[in-house]
Design a protein around this motif. Structure first.
Motif, PDB file in Angstrom:
ATOM      1  N   GLY A 107       3.796  -8.143  27.962  1.00 29.05           N
ATOM      2  CA  GLY A 107       2.496  -7.422  28.423  1.00 29.05           C
ATOM      3  C   GLY A 107       1.989  -6.337  27.838  1.00 29.05           C
ATOM      4  N   ALA A 108       1.305  -5.546  28.249  1.00 27.48           N
ATOM      5  CA  ALA A 108       0.773  -4.348  27.641  1.00 27.48           C
ATOM      6  C   ALA A 108       1.868  -3.298  27.066  1.00 27.48           C
ATOM      7  N   GLN A 109       1.583  -3.223  25.864  1.00 28.55           N
ATOM      8  CA  GLN A 109       2.819  -2.467  24.961  1.00 28.55           C
ATOM      9  C   GLN A 109       2.756  -0.876  25.007  1.00 28.55           C
ATOM     10  N   ARG A 110       1.518  -0.492  25.187  1.00 31.85           N
ATOM     11  CA  ARG A 110       1.520   1.225  25.174  1.00 31.85           C
ATOM     12  C   ARG A 110       0.132   1.641  26.049  1.00 31.85           C
ATOM     13  N   THR A 111       0.052   2.767  26.550  1.00 32.21           N
ATOM     14  CA  THR A 111      -0.897   3.174  27.310  1.00 32.21           C
ATOM     15  C   THR A 111      -1.492   4.139  26.352  1.00 32.21           C
ATOM     16  N   PRO A 112      -2.921   4.125  26.511  1.00 31.67           N
ATOM     17  CA  PRO A 112      -4.000   5.304  25.319  1.00 31.67           C
ATOM     18  C   PRO A 112      -3.203   6.478  25.632  1.00 31.67           C
ATOM     19  N   PRO A 113      -3.349   7.164  24.454  1.00 33.60           N
ATOM     20  CA  PRO A 113      -2.814   8.793  24.594  1.00 33.60           C
ATOM     21  C   PRO A 113      -4.040   9.763  25.550  1.00 33.60           C
ATOM     22  N   THR A 114      -3.484  10.404  25.983  1.00 36.17           N
ATOM     23  CA  THR A 114      -4.165  11.601  26.925  1.00 36.17           C
ATOM     24  C   THR A 114      -5.051  12.311  26.095  1.00 36.17           C
TER      25      THR A 114
ATOM     26  N   MET B  27       0.913  -1.139   0.040  1.00 34.58           N
ATOM     27  CA  MET B  27       0.004   0.123   0.080  1.00 34.58           C
ATOM     28  C   MET B  27       1.051   1.445  -0.080  1.00 34.58           C
ATOM     29  N   CYS B  28       1.349   1.401   0.933  1.00 32.20           N
ATOM     30  CA  CYS B  28       2.094   2.772   1.148  1.00 32.20           C
ATOM     31  C   CYS B  28       3.522   2.319   1.953  1.00 32.20           C
ATOM     32  N   ARG B  29       4.649   2.499   1.270  1.00 35.84           N
ATOM     33  CA  ARG B  29       5.962   1.995   1.840  1.00 35.84           C
ATOM     34  C   ARG B  29       6.375   2.926   3.181  1.00 35.84           C
ATOM     35  N   SER B  30       5.801   4.073   2.934  1.00 36.37           N
ATOM     36  CA  SER B  30       6.355   4.914   4.014  1.00 36.37           C
ATOM     37  C   SER B  30       5.628   4.756   5.477  1.00 36.37           C
ATOM     38  N   ILE B  31       4.572   3.847   5.602  1.00 35.70           N
ATOM     39  CA  ILE B  31       4.005   3.744   6.785  1.00 35.70           C
ATOM     40  C   ILE B  31       4.499   2.540   7.577  1.00 35.70           C
ATOM     41  N   LYS B  32       5.188   2.768   8.354  1.00 32.26           N
ATOM     42  CA  LYS B  32       5.933   1.920   9.186  1.00 32.26           C
ATOM     43  C   LYS B  32       5.083   0.991  10.297  1.00 32.26           C
ATOM     44  N   THR B  33       5.653  -0.295  10.520  1.00 31.36           N
ATOM     45  CA  THR B  33       4.802  -1.176  11.437  1.00 31.36           C
ATOM     46  C   THR B  33       5.103  -0.535  12.829  1.00 31.36           C
ATOM     47  N   LEU B  34       3.943  -0.259  13.619  1.00 28.75           N
ATOM     48  CA  LEU B  34       4.165   0.289  14.935  1.00 28.75           C
ATOM     49  C   LEU B  34       4.174  -0.639  16.184  1.00 28.75           C
ATOM     50  N   ARG B  35       3.953  -1.714  15.832  1.00 29.37           N
ATOM     51  CA  ARG B  35       4.140  -2.910  17.175  1.00 29.37           C
ATOM     52  C   ARG B  35       5.302  -3.456  17.381  1.00 29.37           C
ATOM     53  N   PRO B  36       5.763  -3.942  18.651  1.00 29.73           N
ATOM     54  CA  PRO B  36       6.895  -4.747  18.647  1.00 29.73           C
ATOM     55  C   PRO B  36       6.819  -5.984  17.826  1.00 29.73           C
ATOM     56  N   PRO B  37       7.740  -6.701  17.636  1.00 34.48           N
ATOM     57  CA  PRO B  37       9.123  -6.109  17.722  1.00 34.48           C
ATOM     58  C   PRO B  37       9.492  -5.338  16.537  1.00 34.48           C
ATOM     59  N   ALA B  38       8.654  -4.914  15.586  1.00 35.71           N
ATOM     60  CA  ALA B  38       9.406  -4.045  14.479  1.00 35.71           C
ATOM     61  C   ALA B  38       9.628  -2.756  15.037  1.00 35.71           C
ATOM     62  N   LEU B  39       8.692  -2.391  15.884  1.00 39.47           N
ATOM     63  CA  LEU B  39       9.223  -0.968  16.669  1.00 39.47           C
ATOM     64  C   LEU B  39       9.445  -1.237  18.150  1.00 39.47           C
ATOM     65  N   PRO B  40      10.733  -1.132  18.606  1.00 34.27           N
ATOM     66  CA  PRO B  40      11.246  -1.635  19.897  1.00 34.27           C
ATOM     67  C   PRO B  40      10.506  -1.002  21.028  1.00 34.27           C
ATOM     68  N   GLU B  41      10.205   0.101  20.877  1.00 34.41           N
ATOM     69  CA  GLU B  41       9.604   0.921  22.104  1.00 34.41           C
ATOM     70  C   GLU B  41       8.128   1.021  21.670  1.00 34.41           C
ATOM     71  N   GLN B  42       7.330   1.768  22.833  1.00 31.19           N
ATOM     72  CA  GLN B  42       6.049   1.897  22.209  1.00 31.19           C
ATOM     73  C   GLN B  42       5.929   2.990  21.248  1.00 31.19           C
ATOM     74  N   ALA B  43       4.825   2.737  20.438  1.00 31.16           N
ATOM     75  CA  ALA B  43       4.504   3.892  19.680  1.00 31.16           C
ATOM     76  C   ALA B  43       4.149   5.044  20.114  1.00 31.16           C
ATOM     77  N   THR B  44       4.619   6.186  19.611  1.00 27.29           N
ATOM     78  CA  THR B  44       3.838   7.416  20.192  1.00 27.29           C
ATOM     79  C   THR B  44       2.874   7.956  19.410  1.00 27.29           C
ATOM     80  N   GLU B  45       2.187   9.161  19.944  1.00 27.20           N
ATOM     81  CA  GLU B  45       1.113   9.550  19.493  1.00 27.20           C
ATOM     82  C   GLU B  45       1.470  10.300  17.947  1.00 27.20           C
ATOM     83  N   ALA B  46       2.823  10.848  17.996  1.00 22.31           N
ATOM     84  CA  ALA B  46       3.365  11.151  16.974  1.00 22.31           C
ATOM     85  C   ALA B  46       3.570  10.015  15.943  1.00 22.31           C
ATOM     86  N   ASP B  47       4.017   8.961  16.219  1.00 25.66           N
ATOM     87  CA  ASP B  47       4.184   8.098  15.396  1.00 25.66           C
ATOM     88  C   ASP B  47       2.794   7.665  14.751  1.00 25.66           C
ATOM     89  N   ILE B  48       1.891   7.517  15.533  1.00 27.70           N
ATOM     90  CA  ILE B  48       0.510   7.050  14.957  1.00 27.70           C
ATOM     91  C   ILE B  48      -0.212   8.204  14.162  1.00 27.70           C
TER      92      ILE B  48
END
Length: 80
Positions: free
Chosen positions: A71-78, A1-22
């Protein structure tokens, strides 16, 4: 689809996806689907609403995914 969209879940993204990533992924998706890199002024509102809706759906998806062995990978954005 769109190659510039990256996978946002572990293990592809080692840390939690940020609101900016999303939001960046949502923006790329809406750009691809609409065919507009930057919409005309008369389309800006609907474009922005689509980005927000896709970002929200993406956050909900990431929050609901169960990653085996983790475990839980990220917390919901505030709420702003």
């Amino acid at each position: 689809m769109c190659r510039s969209i990256k996978t946002l879940r572990p293990p592809a993204l080692p840390e939690q996806a940020t609101e900016a990533d999303i939001r960046a992924a949502a923006l790329q998706y809406v750009r691809k689907v609409s065919g507009f890199r930057a919409p005309a002024a008369h389309n800006q509102e609907v474009f922005d609403r689509a980005v927000e809706a896709v970002a929200q759906a993406t956050a909900e998806l990431l929050d609901g995914l169960e990653i085996r062995g983790a475990g839980a990978q990220r917390t919901p954005p505030t709420a702003a």
